[in-house]
Scaffold this motif. Structure first.
Motif, mmCIF file in Angstrom:
data_model
loop_
_atom_site.group_PDB
_atom_site.id
_atom_site.type_symbol
_atom_site.label_atom_id
_atom_site.label_comp_id
_atom_site.label_asym_id
_atom_site.label_seq_id
_atom_site.Cartn_x
_atom_site.Cartn_y
_atom_site.Cartn_z
ATOM 1 N N LEU A 320 14.991 15.108 -14.163
ATOM 2 C CA LEU A 320 13.976 15.033 -13.112
ATOM 3 C C LEU A 320 13.246 16.365 -13.060
ATOM 4 O O LEU A 320 13.809 17.380 -12.635
ATOM 5 N N LEU A 321 12.003 16.381 -13.498
ATOM 6 C CA LEU A 321 11.245 17.620 -13.658
ATOM 7 C C LEU A 321 10.623 18.030 -12.322
ATOM 8 O O LEU A 321 9.493 17.677 -11.999
ATOM 9 N N PHE A 322 11.376 18.797 -11.541
ATOM 10 C CA PHE A 322 10.895 19.243 -10.236
ATOM 11 C C PHE A 322 9.598 20.045 -10.371
ATOM 12 O O PHE A 322 8.680 19.909 -9.563
ATOM 13 N N ALA A 323 9.559 20.922 -11.381
ATOM 14 C CA ALA A 323 8.382 21.785 -11.540
ATOM 15 C C ALA A 323 7.125 20.977 -11.816
ATOM 16 O O ALA A 323 6.020 21.359 -11.417
ATOM 17 N N SER A 324 7.269 19.853 -12.506
ATOM 18 C CA SER A 324 6.129 18.971 -12.747
ATOM 19 C C SER A 324 5.773 18.190 -11.493
ATOM 20 O O SER A 324 4.598 18.109 -11.097
ATOM 21 N N ALA A 325 6.767 17.602 -10.839
ATOM 22 C CA ALA A 325 6.518 16.800 -9.645
ATOM 23 C C ALA A 325 5.855 17.621 -8.546
ATOM 24 O O ALA A 325 5.034 17.107 -7.777
ATOM 25 N N ASN A 326 6.173 18.909 -8.477
ATOM 26 C CA ASN A 326 5.570 19.784 -7.479
ATOM 27 C C ASN A 326 4.063 19.953 -7.665
ATOM 28 O O ASN A 326 3.360 20.346 -6.734
ATOM 29 N N ARG A 327 3.567 19.672 -8.871
ATOM 30 C CA ARG A 327 2.134 19.792 -9.157
ATOM 31 C C ARG A 327 1.444 18.421 -9.238
ATOM 32 O O ARG A 327 0.334 18.318 -9.745
ATOM 33 N N ASP A 328 2.092 17.396 -8.725
ATOM 34 C CA ASP A 328 1.541 16.043 -8.800
ATOM 35 C C ASP A 328 0.468 15.866 -7.724
ATOM 36 O O ASP A 328 0.739 15.962 -6.526
ATOM 37 N N GLU A 329 -0.759 15.599 -8.158
ATOM 38 C CA GLU A 329 -1.882 15.430 -7.231
ATOM 39 C C GLU A 329 -1.657 14.265 -6.272
ATOM 40 O O GLU A 329 -2.190 14.257 -5.149
ATOM 41 N N ALA A 330 -0.882 13.276 -6.678
ATOM 42 C CA ALA A 330 -0.642 12.122 -5.817
ATOM 43 C C ALA A 330 0.151 12.506 -4.573
ATOM 44 O O ALA A 330 0.031 11.849 -3.529
ATOM 45 N N ALA A 331 0.959 13.540 -4.671
ATOM 46 C CA ALA A 331 1.768 13.986 -3.535
ATOM 47 C C ALA A 331 1.152 15.174 -2.819
ATOM 48 O O ALA A 331 1.381 15.381 -1.633
ATOM 49 N N CYS A 332 0.370 15.966 -3.555
ATOM 50 C CA CYS A 332 -0.186 17.202 -3.002
ATOM 51 C C CYS A 332 -1.605 17.372 -3.537
ATOM 52 O O CYS A 332 -1.785 17.848 -4.659
ATOM 53 N N PRO A 333 -2.625 16.966 -2.794
ATOM 54 C CA PRO A 333 -4.011 17.096 -3.279
ATOM 55 C C PRO A 333 -4.340 18.528 -3.683
ATOM 56 O O PRO A 333 -3.897 19.482 -3.046
#
Length: 412
Positions: A320-333
Motif C-alpha cells: 500500500l503506497l502511502f506516499a502515492s496515495a497522499n498525492r492523489d488528487e481524488a482525495a486532496c485537490p
C-alpha cells in the motif's frame, strides 16, 4: 484479469530515481496502473487513496500477519538464529484483531495525552543540549546532530533505559528493522540476527528489573499494566518494548523531523514558521502528506479479492503506497502543491497510518517536532540549506530517510 504490466515491473523500491523522487512515477501509476504487480517485491502495488483506505479498513480480508517478514529474504542460518528467540513477527504492527485489539488497548494506556505532555521537559532538555553542541559554529548536519540522536534519547529516556546503553540499542534496533524491511545481503544476516537476540535478552533483563522494582517510566507501566484482569505476557512485553517502542519509537521520527525541516527550508516556509509558530503543526501535517517518509505498508489477502478492479487470489501480498496515495488528487485537490493552509490536510494524510493501526507514537513524534523546531527557529533563525549537497536518501520497505541535512547560518 491479473497481469504483470510494464509500469509495475519497472518499479525499483530500494535505489535510484524511485527513491530520490518517487512522485513522477507514482503519478503514472495512479493514472495508468493503480493496482499492478512488482516482481522485485513479489507484491501488488496499490497507489490510489481510495483503494489504499479500503484495504486498511478491511481487516477481515486483508491481514497484517506478514508485515514483519516483508523485507529481507532470510537465509536458513539467519532463520535458525532467530528461532532461538521470540518470534519477531508477532508485534503490534504484525497483528490482526482480536489479538491486536487486546494488545493495543493495554499499550494505549501508556500513551495518554497526559503522559505525552509530561514528556515535554525531557524533549526540551535533550533538544537544547544537542543544539548547544553546534549553535556556536556556522554549520551543522541536522540529521547527524539533531534528528538522529533526539528521538532515540527521548524514547529511551521515557522507557527508563540507561544513557550509556543508547547507542548499543540503536545498533540492535537497526538489525531488527533491517531484517524485517530491507534487502540485506546473505553474508550480513547472521550477525544481525544475533543482534536481534541480544536486543531481546536486554529487554528481558529490563522487564525483570522493573518487576523487582517499578520506577516512574513507561517500561514499568507496561510490565504492570492490567485491564479487566489481562496483562502482557513476557513474549508480548519483549516485543512491545523492543520493537514497538525502542525500535519503531525513534527511526520513523528521525525521518519525519529531517524531511519536514528540509521541506520548510526548500519551499520558503522557514521564515513564515519563525514569524507564526501556530503554523508549525499544520505545516508538519501538510509537509508529511506532500512528501511522505512513510513509503507504505504491507497487507496479505486472506481470500480472493478485487482491489481497484483487479482480481487477486488469496495469499496475494499488497504494498500500500502511502506516499502515492497522499498525492492523489481524488482525495486532496491540487495535491502536488504544498499548501499548509489547506483545509483537511490531516484527513488526507496517510503518513501516520489509518484505522486500527494508526501510529501509536504519532502524538509523541509531533511533540518532538514542535519543541525541536521551535528551538531551531529561536536559536538559528537564519538557517539555510547548503547548496548542492547529497542528502543520502535511502528507503526500506516502509520508510524513506535521509542520512544528511547540511545547513549553514551566519554566526551571531
Amino acid at each position: 484479469m491479473t497481469t504483470t504490466t510494464s509500469l509495475g515491473a519497472a518499479y525499483h523500491p530500494f535505489a535510484g530515481a524511485h527513491v530520490t523522487d518517487p512522485h513522477p512515477f507514482f503519478d503514472g501509476l495512479r493514472a495508468q496502473e493503480p493496482v499492478t504487480f512488482n516482481p522485485v517485491l513479489g507484491m501488488w502495488l496499490v497507489s490510489r487513496y481510495e483503494d489504499v483506505c479500503a484495504v486498511l479498513r478491511d481487516a477481515r480480508r486483508f491481514s497484517n500477519r506478514d508485515m514483519l517478514s516483508s523485507g529481507a529474504h532470510l537465509t536458513d542460518e539467519a532463520r535458525a538464529i532467530l528461532a532461538r528467540g521470540y518470534d519477531t513477527r508477532h508485534v503490534l504492527l504484525g497483528m490482526d484483531p482480536p489479538a491486536h485489539t487486546r494488545l493495543r488497548r493495554l499499550m494505549n494506556r501508556g500513551f495518554t495525552r497526559a503522559r505525552i505532555a509530561a514528556m515535554a521537559p525531557l524533549i526540551a532538555r535533550v533538544t537544547h543540549e544537542l543544539v548547544d553542541a553546534f549553535d556556536g559554529h556556522d554549520h551543522a548536519d541536522l540529521v547527524e546532530q539533531l534528528a538522529y540522536p533526539l528521538p532515540v534519547h527521548v524514547i529511551l529516556g521515557v522507557m527508563g533505559v540507561p544513557e550509556e546503553d543508547v547507542w548499543q540499542i540503536k545498533r540492535w534496533s537497526a538489525d531488527w528493522q533491517g531484517l524485517a524491511f530491507e534487502p540485506i545481503p546473505a553474508e550480513d544476516q547472521p550477525a544481525m540476527a544475533e543482534g536481534v537476540l541480544a536486543f531481546q535478552r536486554y529487554c528481558i533483563e529490563l522487564i525483570e528489573d522493573r518487576r523487582r522494582g517499578p520506577r516512574e517510566d513507561l517500561t514499568s507501566y507496561l510490565v504492570h499494566a492490567e485491564h479487566e484482569g489481562e496483562r502482557l505476557t513476557e513474549h508480548e512485553l519483549v516485543l512491545a518494548i523492543g520493537a514497538s517502542m525502542l525500535s519503531a519509537g525513534h527511526e520513523s521520527t528521525t525521518a519525519l523531523l529531517a524531511n519536514t525541516w528540509k521541506v520548510a527550508l526548500e519551499q520558503g516556509w522557514w521564515e513564515r514558521l519563525r514569524e507564526d509558530r501556530s503554523r508549525l503543526l499544520p505545516f508538519l501535517e501538510e509537509a508529511s502528506r506532500w512528501d511522505s517518509v512513510s513509503h507504505g505498508m504491507v497487507r496479505t489477502a486472506v481470500q480472493d479479492v478485487v482491489v481497484g478492479g483487479v482480481e487477486l487470489p488469496a495469499g496475494s501480498r499488497l504494498m500500500l503506497l502511502f506516499a502515492s496515495a497522499n498525492r492523489d488528487e481524488a482525495a486532496c485537490p491540487h495535491a502536488a502543491q504544498l499548501d499548509p493552509e489547506r483545509e483537511g490536510a490531516a484527513r488526507a494524510n496517510l503518513t501516520f497510518g489509518r484505522g486500527t493501526h494508526f501510529c501509536l507514537g504519532a502524538p509523541l513524534a509531533k511533540l518532538q517536532f514542535e519543541i525541536a523546531t521551535n528551538a531551531l527557529l529561536d536559536r538559528l533563525p537564519e538557517l539555510r540549506l547548503v547548496d548542492g549537497q547529497d542528502h543520502g536518501v535511502w528507503q526500506s520497505l516502509v520508510l524513506r530517510q535521509m542520512r544528511h541535512l547540511r545547513v549553514a547560518w551566519t554566526p551571531r
